[in-house]
Scaffold this active site. Structure first.
Site, short mmCIF file in Angstrom:
data_model
loop_
_atom_site.label_atom_id
_atom_site.label_comp_id
_atom_site.label_asym_id
_atom_site.label_seq_id
_atom_site.Cartn_x
_atom_site.Cartn_y
_atom_site.Cartn_z
CG ASN A 1 -19.30 -14.78 -38.76
OD1 ASN A 1 -20.51 -15.85 -39.11
ND2 ASN A 1 -18.77 -14.51 -38.04
CB SER A 2 -22.51 -11.89 -37.00
OG SER A 2 -22.92 -11.48 -36.68
CG MET A 3 -23.72 -6.09 -38.67
SD MET A 3 -23.62 -4.86 -37.64
CE MET A 3 -22.63 -3.08 -38.98
N GLY B 1 -23.40 -10.40 -42.45
CA GLY B 1 -24.43 -11.41 -43.63
C GLY B 1 -25.40 -10.33 -43.92
#
Length: 406
Positions: free
Chosen positions: A231-233, A235
């Protein structure tokens, strides 16, 4: 998505939207978020902490009262919301790593989540995953009590989120669909940073590897059907791990990130090559002054640098951006991924605009780019305002991939 709250502070607004988004899986209630934000003084970070803490304390008390009365579902729901509100309370405090409010709110968040976890059927099991000379905290979710080996999603958060938050950001949605879940905090993430001082590392395959080793000891995990979701970073970190560890059946980048160095360069109006040498230089007073000016002018930049110094171990504001140069999938790394990969993209991502498309372009494995737009109410970073829609599409894709591998 336009902000009805904090229109001149995008950091406050996004964190409010984040709480609204977690309503979908029990992490907030609409009215509680609204009345809390109405009490917060604009641009006042102490006020942000105080008001979210007050709401968290009140909701946690509701949970304890419900539990004492034998009302397990009500208690579970209250503890989940309180956990998320405590997480929000300490979110902007990391500019001072010694601030005692950080651990107070974080520990309360974990404590409430674990009280809720014990009230699920099956229970959500806290786990400690062996990692180097310590352990990584996490949670094992089982879709049922059968003990049967099932497809499993291993997942983790990003630059600022917790393993507990992943309940609302992927775990609950996966369990609804019959997946087991193993969530965890890696180095730099709250479960290891707050108490053990571990900071992020770019070679995330050396974090995911021990987690997969642990997953494969669990009889509930089908070793041939393990997916990895970041999730988020995350990714960027999840594809990075998949490039070097080929035990995965699928990887999900929510949202996709190709190169944090590009983000650092863009934030400071440098081209990529110039960023490489100027950010790494022993001395660059002119760039130092530009970074300080950007911090003074932008709440987003202020938070990014405070958080970056805390979780990256950087000593200076410029050093934060220097560390970002190490986090990338360049130089053929993305091309080493072999498993099917889903790259999500939000059309108005204020953090990683254009990054999902770059990642998708460089992949040579079976790949899908999943775009979310403002017309769907899903254009914010990690689809913060559209969690039900986002996870329907994400897990429908995973269902199809897992069915092909069955």
């Amino acid at each position: 998505m336009k902000s009805p709250f904090f229109p001149h502070n995008p950091s406050f607004w996004f964190e409010t939207l984040r709480s609204f988004g977690h309503i979908a899986y029990g992490g907030a209630d609409f009215g509680e978020v609204v009345v809390t934000t109405e009490r917060i003084t604009v641009d006042d970070y102490d006020s942000w902490h105080d008001e979210w803490l007050a709401t968290a304390d009140r909701v946690a008390d509701e949970g304890r009262t419900a539990l004492a009365g034998g009302h397990r579902v009500s208690a579970r729901d209250a503890f989940l919301r309180a956990s998320n509100y405590y997480r929000s309370a300490e979110f902007f405090l990391h500019g001072d790593a010694t601030d005692p409010r950080i651990l107070h709110a974080y520990d309360a968040s974990v404590r409430c989540f674990r009280q809720a976890a014990a009230l699920f059927t099956p229970v959500v099991e806290p786990v400690e995953i062996p990692y180097e000379d310590t352990t990584l905290p996490g949670y094992l979710y089982r879709a049922d009590d059968s003990g049967a080996a099932r497809p499993t999603v291993v997942m983790f958060n990003g630059f600022d989120g917790t393993a507990e938050e992943m309940h609302f950001a992927g775990a609950a949605a996966a369990v609804e669909r019959g997946y087991n879940v193993l969530s965890f905090d890696g180095p730099g993430q709250p479960g290891t940073r707050h108490h053990h001082g571990l900071v992020f590392r770019p070679d995330w395959e050396n974090v995911v590897g021990p987690v997969l080793d642990h997953a494969l000891t669990r009889p509930e995990v089908d070793p041939a059907r393990i997916a990895l979701l970041g999730n988020s970073m995350g990714g960027l970190l999840a594809p990075r791990a998949a490039a070097f560890d080929h035990r995965l059946a699928a990887v999900i980048a929510l949202d996709g990130v190709y190169d944090l160095g590009d983000m650092a360069a863009d934030a400071l109006s440098l081209d990529r090559a110039e960023a490489e040498w100027r950010l790494r230089a022993d001395h660059d007073p002119e760039l130092d002054a530009a970074v300080e000016a950007a911090i003074a002018a932008s709440p987003k930049m202020r938070w990014l640098v405070d958080q970056g110094r805390y979780v990256m171990g950087a000593e200076t504001p410029r050093g934060v951006f220097s560390t970002f140069l190490e986090y990338h999938l360049r130089d053929g790394i993305a091309q080493q991924i072999t498993c099917p990969t889903l790259v999500c993209s939000a059309s108005d991502d204020v953090f990683f605009e254009g990054q999902p498309e770059l990642l998708h372009k460089h992949l040579t494995c079976p790949k899908t780019l999943l775009e979310f737009t403002g017309a769907l109410g899903a254009d914010a970073h990690c689809q913060a305002g559209a969690q039900r829609l986002a996870f329907a599409r994400v897990y429908d894709w995973l269902d199809d991939v897992m069915a092909e591998d069955a």
